[in-house]
Design an enzyme around this catalytic site. Structure first.
Site, mmCIF file in Angstrom:
data_model
loop_
_atom_site.group_PDB
_atom_site.id
_atom_site.type_symbol
_atom_site.label_atom_id
_atom_site.label_comp_id
_atom_site.label_asym_id
_atom_site.label_seq_id
_atom_site.Cartn_x
_atom_site.Cartn_y
_atom_site.Cartn_z
ATOM 1 C CE LYS A 123 -3.511 -2.435 2.345
ATOM 2 N NZ LYS A 123 -4.563 -2.705 3.380
ATOM 3 C CD GLN A 167 -3.260 -4.668 6.418
ATOM 4 O OE1 GLN A 167 -3.081 -3.544 6.034
ATOM 5 N NE2 GLN A 167 -3.980 -5.611 6.216
ATOM 6 C CG ASP A 190 -9.913 -0.130 5.008
ATOM 7 O OD1 ASP A 190 -9.887 -0.335 3.900
ATOM 8 O OD2 ASP A 190 -9.038 -0.601 6.123
#
Length: 363
Positions: A123, A167, A190
């Site tokens: 990422k 994460q 997200d």
């Protein structure tokens, strides 16, 4: 190439004028220049069951039966993601030159799981490639919950950070729900905030962010010229991260959606009725060729590492779908790797760009 042929498919959607709610107006962005997908509110239609019986009698499907062909067409997620990332990079560059502002993404990584470290590394590399500023806070598994919450608070209060993600999975001893609830709606790139999920589910509502993997799956279908409206879709798996939001998103596109889970009776029979199959379980080779209707389009979200001494990394990835069998039944399929994974990262970058554009009023 078959992938190139698929990506030339054109999808035309007519967007009517509407009265926007305040929340929906916040969700508008310049992403329509990058993605094929329009705003979800623009897809809302009045349901009319009057002619349902006549429509059922017609039994017409646009997805052709390819059972007599050897191989399905490849939906090349890597190539499509590269196209999208190139367009994101252009917009980031335009923002920098126009208003001297840069989108910013922050990632919190807790523990030393190798797979999580690889995901975060990828990422960050992707951010660098498109010009997005990134920050990573790495905490050891032995850290306290307060240390996690403090790191998130710092990201939340930083005006140069426009997207924050944790994460997952977190080490089991932590309260994942409590930690995720610390993320402010306007930085939830997200797309897991209850308000984002709720607005995804409701007609007339627009989430600020659509979860990255479902958003990537829909973009793969659209760019491959796959018709969604009126088609039967099966989503295998009902996780909050992929299965649930994917089923909601397909419904917003007017597919008839069935969700299969571990308690479903005769899942292979139900799956064989679907024109579109999205597998998101994380169980290698769960979906066999006899689960698929000839000519179905298959999106394989699953990634499962298995030992492979011949590989440089020592392992290889398998999907939820038995590729060798499915490729001889489906009309089109995503590979693993190189299918949904690159699209997920591309959608994360896009969500971060959209967040920054909202903050700065940049169009």
């Amino acid at each position: 190439m078959l992938a190139a042929v698929l990506r030339r498919g054109e999808v035309t959607l007519h967007i009517g004028a509407r009265s926007w709610r305040v929340f929906s107006s916040l969700a508008r962005s310049g992403s329509c220049r990058i993605l094929k997908s329009p705003t979800l509110v623009s897809l809302d239609l009045h349901e009319d069951w009057t002619h349902k019986v006549d429509e059922d009698r017609q039994k017409s499907f646009d997805i052709q039966n390819k059972s007599n062909q050897l191989d399905a067409a490849l939906i090349d997620g890597k190539a499509i993601a590269e196209e999208i990332r190139s367009e994101i990079a252009n917009e980031v560059s335009w923002m920098k030159s126009s208003i001297r502002k840069t989108p910013g993404l922050a990632v919190l990584l807790v523990g030393d799981r190798r797979d999580c470290q690889i995901y975060v590394h990828n990422k960050i590399l992707a951010c660098d490639e498109v010009g997005i500023r990134s920050e990573v806070s790495e905490l050891p598994e032995c850290c306290s919950e307060d240390e996690i919450l403090n790191a998130l608070t710092n990201f939340n209060e930083n005006p140069e950070i426009h997207g924050v993600l944790v994460q997952l999975p977190l080490p089991e001893r932590f309260d994942e729900e409590k930690i995720l609830s610390m993320l402010p709606l306007e930085k939830d790139v997200d797309g897991f905030h209850p308000s984002n999920m709720g607005n995804l589910a409701m007609e007339g509502r627009e989430p600020l962010f659509i979860p990255c993997t479902p958003k990537g799956c829909l973009e793969l279908l659209l760019r491959s010229g796959v018709e969604i409206m009126g088609k039967r879709a099966v989503v295998i798996g009902r996780s909050n991260i992929v299965g649930l939001p994917t089923s909601l998103l397909l419904q917003r596109y007017h597919a008839t959606v069935t969700v299969l889970h571990a308690f479903t009776k005769n899942p292979e029979r139900i799956s064989r009725e679907a024109d579109i199959v999205v597998a998101a379980v994380g169980m290698p080779n769960l979906v066999r060729g006899n689960w698929l209707k000839p000519g179905a389009v298959v999106i394989d979200v699953g990634t499962y590492p298995v030992e492979d001494p011949s590989s440089d990394s020592g392992y290889r990835l398998l999907g939820d779908v038995c590729y060798g069998e499915a490729v001889k039944v489906a009309s089109a399929i995503t590979p693993v790797p190189g299918g949904v994974g690159p699209m997920t990262v591309a959608m994360l970058l896009l969500n971060t760009l959209e967040s920054a554009k909202r903050v700065y009023g940049f169009c």
